[in-house]
Design a protein around this motif. Structure first.
Motif, PDB file in Angstrom:
ATOM      1  N   HIS A 149       0.857  -1.186   0.000  1.00  0.00           N
ATOM      2  CA  HIS A 149       0.000   0.000   0.000  1.00  0.00           C
ATOM      3  C   HIS A 149       0.888   1.229   0.000  1.00  0.00           C
ATOM      4  CE1 HIS A 149      -3.112   2.664   2.326  1.00  0.00           C
ATOM      5  NE2 HIS A 149      -3.067   2.966   1.043  1.00  0.00           N
ATOM      6  N   HIS A 150       0.714   2.076  -0.989  1.00  0.00           N
ATOM      7  CA  HIS A 150       1.450   3.334  -1.083  1.00  0.00           C
ATOM      8  C   HIS A 150       0.461   4.486  -0.919  1.00  0.00           C
ATOM      9  CE1 HIS A 150       4.832   0.986  -2.693  1.00  0.00           C
ATOM     10  NE2 HIS A 150       3.899   0.331  -3.360  1.00  0.00           N
ATOM     11  N   HIS A 151       0.916   5.575  -0.309  1.00  0.00           N
ATOM     12  CA  HIS A 151       0.038   6.704   0.016  1.00  0.00           C
ATOM     13  C   HIS A 151       0.401   7.939  -0.798  1.00  0.00           C
ATOM     14  CE1 HIS A 151      -1.708   4.988   3.759  1.00  0.00           C
ATOM     15  NE2 HIS A 151      -0.534   4.410   3.895  1.00  0.00           N
ATOM     16  N   HIS A 152      -0.568   8.875  -0.890  1.00  0.00           N
ATOM     17  CA  HIS A 152      -0.306  10.266  -1.253  1.00  0.00           C
ATOM     18  C   HIS A 152      -0.287  11.068   0.058  1.00  0.00           C
ATOM     19  CE1 HIS A 152      -2.546   9.283  -5.218  1.00  0.00           C
ATOM     20  NE2 HIS A 152      -1.263   9.309  -5.466  1.00  0.00           N
ATOM     21  N   ASP A 153       0.398  10.579   1.046  1.00  0.00           N
ATOM     22  CA  ASP A 153       0.183  11.101   2.392  1.00  0.00           C
ATOM     23  C   ASP A 153       0.982  12.352   2.716  1.00  0.00           C
ATOM     24  OD1 ASP A 153       2.627   9.892   2.446  1.00  0.00           O
ATOM     25  OD2 ASP A 153       2.251   8.664   4.200  1.00  0.00           O
ATOM     26  N   GLY A 154       1.793  12.848   1.791  1.00  0.00           N
ATOM     27  CA  GLY A 154       2.575  14.030   2.104  1.00  0.00           C
ATOM     28  C   GLY A 154       1.850  15.329   1.846  1.00  0.00           C
ATOM     29  N   VAL A 155       0.741  15.251   1.072  1.00  0.00           N
ATOM     30  CA  VAL A 155       0.044  16.477   0.690  1.00  0.00           C
ATOM     31  C   VAL A 155      -1.470  16.292   0.776  1.00  0.00           C
ATOM     32  CG1 VAL A 155       1.863  17.356  -0.814  1.00  0.00           C
ATOM     33  CG2 VAL A 155       0.158  15.794  -1.754  1.00  0.00           C
ATOM     34  N   ASP A 156      -2.148  17.408   1.047  1.00  0.00           N
ATOM     35  CA  ASP A 156      -3.607  17.499   0.961  1.00  0.00           C
ATOM     36  C   ASP A 156      -3.876  18.411  -0.237  1.00  0.00           C
ATOM     37  OD1 ASP A 156      -6.320  17.641   1.332  1.00  0.00           O
ATOM     38  OD2 ASP A 156      -6.237  18.812   3.173  1.00  0.00           O
ATOM     39  N   MET A 157      -4.216  17.802  -1.379  1.00  0.00           N
ATOM     40  CA  MET A 157      -4.201  18.530  -2.639  1.00  0.00           C
ATOM     41  C   MET A 157      -5.465  19.338  -2.911  1.00  0.00           C
ATOM     42  SD  MET A 157      -2.407  15.750  -5.156  1.00  0.00           S
ATOM     43  CE  MET A 157      -2.425  16.928  -6.502  1.00  0.00           C
ATOM     44  N   PHE A 158      -6.622  18.837  -2.441  1.00  0.00           N
ATOM     45  CA  PHE A 158      -7.880  19.475  -2.785  1.00  0.00           C
ATOM     46  C   PHE A 158      -8.750  19.631  -1.541  1.00  0.00           C
ATOM     47  CE2 PHE A 158      -6.650  16.834  -6.488  1.00  0.00           C
ATOM     48  CZ  PHE A 158      -6.407  17.851  -7.402  1.00  0.00           C
ATOM     49  N   PRO A 159      -9.549  20.709  -1.470  1.00  0.00           N
ATOM     50  CA  PRO A 159     -10.498  20.838  -0.350  1.00  0.00           C
ATOM     51  C   PRO A 159     -11.544  19.738  -0.421  1.00  0.00           C
ATOM     52  CG  PRO A 159     -10.908  22.520  -2.014  1.00  0.00           C
ATOM     53  CD  PRO A 159      -9.634  21.848  -2.406  1.00  0.00           C
TER      54      PRO A 159
END
Length: 274
Positions: A149-159
């Protein structure tokens, strides 16, 4: 200035690195002793363990809506490739082994995806992360073991826009070296049902009998903080295990801690100065 990686020198070196990674994964899988789930059944297993749906066309910041239309086409192509697959005891389910590579020849179009710099980009097969997110969310409501499992966990891209699942439970996938894989650690056979209509992506996880436990995903301690001028989204995600017969909690497990850089306008957020 940090020295560039080989894959960052040019588009050509990126493609060379990408094909090398794909070949390396293929070789590892051939040498592996894992038994991957591939068998399918047109007959649905009798018990619905968990089901979920997600809106296909979403307004995400200032992204082009034609990419959302293309995503709908991409999901229409890939969902039948997973629909009906049986995951028997001990088997591993691999998204990419079921779907294969997304190419224009197969009908896939350019859609929204997260780039190497964790920014919004477009590429062939964009939207597949929404599909893997759906599967992951259902898997979280089982006792399965997550193998990869890989994440996009470094950023919150969209509201948030009609969010139905917890922030931070997303998945990042790239054919085939970033995969989403899980193992059926039970003695029961399960089945994935996936399909789309004009508006939604649908998923069902079915089995031959009910699970002994129910599972709930809960977000706690969520807040936005400003640290050295940068806003971050913070939260903790827990998985609760509940005895089906008594309704009592059996376990509360911390599965994810989020500290993600916010990339959108934060002027209307309540933010804590750190």
């Amino acid at each position: 200035m940090p020295r560039k990686l080989f894959c960052e020198i040019s588009p050509l070196t990126y493609q060379i690195s990408r094909r090398k990674s794909i070949l390396t994964r293929q070789i590892k899988d051939r040498l592996s002793k894992e038994h991957f789930a591939t068998a399918k059944s047109n007959e649905k297993l009798s018990v619905v363990i968990y089901k979920h749906n997600s809106l296909i066309r979403r307004q995400l910041g200032n992204t082009r809506m034609d990419l959302q239309e293309n995503k709908a086409q991409n999901l229409k192509i890939c969902t039948p490739l997973v629909n009906g697959v049986l995951i028997k005891p001990g088997e591993v389910s691999s998204l990419w082994k079921l779907v294969g590579e997304c190419t224009p020849k197969k009908g896939y179009k350019e859609g929204l995806m997260v780039g190497r710099e964790e920014d919004a980009q477009s590429g062939i097969g964009g939207g597949m992360c929404q599909f893997s997110n759906l599967i992951h969310w259902m898997v979280l409501h089982t006792p399965f073991g997550i193998v990869e499992h890989h994440h996009h966990d470094g950023v919150d891209m969209f509201p948030d826009f009609g969010r139905k699942v917890s922030f931070g439970t997303d998945t990042s996938i790239v054919y085939n070296y970033l995969d989403y894989r899980f193992r059926n650690t039970t003695d029961k056979t399960y089945q994935l049902i996936t399909y789309t209509d004009d508006e939604y992506l649908y998923g069902e996880l079915r089995s031959t009998e009910h699970q002994d436990f129910k599972y709930r995903i809960k977000v706690e301690d969520e807040f936005f903080s400003k640290e050295n001028g940068t806003v971050y989204r913070n939260s903790k995600i827990y998985k609760r295990t509940i005895d089906r017969a008594s309704g009592n909690d059996v376990e509360k497990q911390l599965i994810k801690t989020n500290h993600a850089k916010v990339l959108y306008d934060t002027s209307n957020l309540e933010i804590i100065e750190m």
